[in-house]
Design an enzyme around this catalytic site. Structure first.
Site, PDB file in Angstrom:
ATOM      1  N   ASP A  35       0.869  -1.176   0.000  1.00 13.25           N
ATOM      2  CA  ASP A  35       0.000   0.000   0.000  1.00 13.25           C
ATOM      3  C   ASP A  35       0.908   1.229   0.000  1.00 13.25           C
ATOM      4  O   ASP A  35       1.635   1.472   0.974  1.00 13.25           O
ATOM      5  CB  ASP A  35      -0.875  -0.057   1.267  1.00 13.25           C
ATOM      6  CG  ASP A  35      -1.906   1.052   1.323  1.00 13.25           C
ATOM      7  OD1 ASP A  35      -1.678   2.114   0.711  1.00 13.25           O
ATOM      8  OD2 ASP A  35      -2.924   0.862   2.012  1.00 13.25           O
ATOM      9  N   HIS A  36       0.857   1.971  -1.061  1.00 14.03           N
ATOM     10  CA  HIS A  36       1.800   3.092  -1.213  1.00 14.03           C
ATOM     11  C   HIS A  36       1.530   4.209  -0.205  1.00 14.03           C
ATOM     12  O   HIS A  36       2.356   5.089  -0.005  1.00 14.03           O
ATOM     13  CB  HIS A  36       1.735   3.618  -2.645  1.00 14.03           C
ATOM     14  CG  HIS A  36       3.021   4.263  -3.104  1.00 14.03           C
ATOM     15  ND1 HIS A  36       4.054   4.589  -2.265  1.00 14.03           N
ATOM     16  CD2 HIS A  36       3.434   4.621  -4.347  1.00 14.03           C
ATOM     17  CE1 HIS A  36       5.039   5.137  -2.947  1.00 14.03           C
ATOM     18  NE2 HIS A  36       4.694   5.171  -4.223  1.00 14.03           N
ATOM     19  N   ARG A  37       0.365   4.162   0.448  1.00 12.61           N
ATOM     20  CA  ARG A  37       0.119   5.172   1.490  1.00 12.61           C
ATOM     21  C   ARG A  37       0.945   4.873   2.730  1.00 12.61           C
ATOM     22  O   ARG A  37       1.268   5.777   3.508  1.00 12.61           O
ATOM     23  CB  ARG A  37      -1.369   5.176   1.875  1.00 12.61           C
ATOM     24  CG  ARG A  37      -2.285   5.632   0.755  1.00 12.61           C
ATOM     25  CD  ARG A  37      -3.727   5.381   1.117  1.00 12.61           C
ATOM     26  NE  ARG A  37      -3.990   3.972   1.388  1.00 12.61           N
ATOM     27  CZ  ARG A  37      -5.158   3.481   1.798  1.00 12.61           C
ATOM     28  NH1 ARG A  37      -6.178   4.296   1.977  1.00 12.61           N
ATOM     29  NH2 ARG A  37      -5.315   2.197   2.012  1.00 12.61           N
ATOM     30  N   VAL A  44       3.831   2.697   2.638  1.00  9.88           N
ATOM     31  CA  VAL A  44       5.225   2.340   2.317  1.00  9.88           C
ATOM     32  C   VAL A  44       5.674   3.113   1.086  1.00  9.88           C
ATOM     33  O   VAL A  44       4.944   3.174   0.090  1.00  9.88           O
ATOM     34  CB  VAL A  44       5.312   0.810   2.029  1.00  9.88           C
ATOM     35  CG1 VAL A  44       6.706   0.433   1.576  1.00  9.88           C
ATOM     36  CG2 VAL A  44       4.897  -0.013   3.242  1.00  9.88           C
TER      37      VAL A  44
END
Ligand code: CAO
Length: 436
Positions: free
Chosen positions: A408-410, A412
């Site tokens: 999850d780019h939010r 990491v």
């Protein structure tokens, strides 16, 4: 003004056909080609259109009666006024002074069922008999709708008495395609303003069969869909040298088998992953519901995706950091057996902090697993194979295992993502680091 006596026209090979619907009442004003009654044989439904425009003055048949060609159905009073009202001023006033008896041409039969015909597969199967009962539409409009997979029960008719016209079907399709309306039955599936996928009747292209999804697929499908829509995914691909690790596994295999344990690469990966999770706590975490904080977990429970005859399930191996390779192998064997027998309890499926999906026993080079939200990362393992690797002097045959991590780019960042996969790879390349 003249009275036109309308009779049943030539209806093909049928001697006697039942009236299943009367679409007009005495006093109604009709235009040319407006349907008057619907007939149904064991093979087809057909509507008898009006040969003239005018006012219905007398109905001489009733639902349930059987009729044949030439039978008298009703009277229409043809008058300039009625015609003007029924067909609008620009339309031609046909047969105002028509002969007293008219037998209109029948509308092409609308096939209801053929003994060997497979049911069409659409988002919602269309049953022409049910359609007849629920709304008014001519056979050609029904055929038009059926070809496009449109269920007419969801279309609003703009014709007299709510009759559905081809333009109504077109307008309904436009509304769905432009996102003004969700497709019927897809309202819950198409949140966030995502345009729905149109329902298509695939049977128009060839034979089809419809099989209901299993219970597990329906449940997991909802979670996968929610995760796919909610989590901004990034997938980092990597590979690692597991030559030594696999040699060690093979060396231990016989001893493990003696105590009933099957050693596969997966348990070593679980240990390496937990060590990397301790190095990078953002991967062993969840975002708070408001998305404003990251909740780091100080326990290491690894979900393992298990392929079962009924679908994908993800039992959780608890406290992987505290267990040795044998204990983990036992846990893995136990939960995968329970998963395949459908005997997992809710406790065995909850509390995961990170998931591994291993397709390495099957094949493939790389894949993009979907994060098992509210976790923030998942690893996908693919099949290891011997490859030539440059060691600084020469190419040496090494057992290389491809793997990927979706996150999850939010939670990491990209740099952290590749640091994490590098760490996992390093631990697997040299298991001794796990005890440092
Ligand atoms: N590379 C090469 N060989 C591998 C391997 C890899 N990455 N991973 C496993 N293998 C080998 C094993 O060593 C074993 O071979 P041997 O019997 O010769 O030792 C063989 O492949 C079969 O392993 P396995 O699949 O039975 O055991 P596992 O511990 O690797 O996996 C489990 C267990 C439950 C994860 C697996 O059976 C399974 O269900 N995998 C599918 C998961 C899935 O469907 N994921 C997709 C989810 S998204 O749709």
């Amino acid at each position: 003004m003249a009275i036109t006596q309308v009779k049943v026209p030539d209806i093909g090979d049928f001697d006697s056909v039942e009236i299943i619907e009367i679409l007009v009442a005495e006093g109604d004003v009709v235009a040319i080609d407006d349907s008057l009654i619907t007939l149904e044989s064991d093979k087809a439904t057909m509507e008898i259109p009006s040969p003239v425009a005018g006012k219905i003055t007398k109905l001489v048949v009733a639902v349930g009666e059987s009729v044949a060609e030439g039978d008298y159905i009703l009277d229409i009073e043809v008058s300039g006024e009625a015609v003007a009202e029924a067909i609008k001023p620009q339309a031609p006033v046909a047969q105002a002074a028509a002969p007293v008896t008219v037998a209109p041409a029948p509308v092409a039969p609308d096939v209801v069922k053929q003994p060997d015909q497979k049911a069409p597969v659409a988002a919602k199967p269309i049953n022409p008999q049910a359609m007849s009962a629920a709304f008014h539409a001519s056979p050609s409009v029904r055929a038009f709708a059926r070809n496009l997979g449109v269920d007419l029960t969801h279309v609003e008719g703009s014709g007299p008495k709510g009759r559905i016209k081809q333009s109504d079907v077109e307008a309904a399709i436009k509304a769905v395609m432009s996102g003004q309306k969700p497709a019927p039955g897809q309202a819950a599936m198409s949140g966030s303003g995502i345009p729905p996928i149109p329902a298509i009747d695939f049977s128009q292209f060839g034979e089809t069969t419809a099989e209901e999804l299993g219970r597990i697929k329906k449940i997991s499908g909802k979670f996968l869909h929610a995760s796919w829509l909610n989590v901004p995914h990034v997938t980092q691909f990597d590979e690692c040298d597991i030559t030594e690790m696999d040699q060690f596994r093979k060396d231990q295999k016989a001893a493990a088998e003696k105590v009933g344990i099957k050693l596969t690469p997966l348990v070593f990966v679980m240990k390496a992953v937990v060590k990397a999770l301790q190095d990078f706590p953002s991967f062993n975490a969840s975002l708070s519901a408001d998305g404003q904080s990251i909740i780091k977990k100080h326990y290491y429970n690894i979900g393992i995706a298990v392929d079962t005859p009924n679908g994908l399930v993800v039992p959780v191996v608890k406290d992987v950091d505290k267990k040795g390779i044998y204990e983990l192998s036992r846990d893995l064997m136990e939960i995968s057996a329970k998963a395949r027998d459908g005997k997992l309890g809710p406790k065995e499926m909850s509390g995961g902090t990170f998931t591994i999906s291993s397709l390495g026993g099957i094949g493939g080079t790389q894949f993009t697993p979907i994060v098992n939200a509210p976790e923030v990362a998942i690893m996908g393992l693919s099949k290891a194979k011997i490859q030539p690797v440059w060691n600084g002097k020469e190419f040496a045959p090494r057992l290389m295992m491809p793997f990927s991590v979706s996150y999850d780019h939010r939670a990491v960042d990209g740099a952290e993502g590749v640091r994490f996969t590098t760490a996992v790879g390093n631990y697997l390349s040299d298991l001794r680091q796990l005890i440092l």
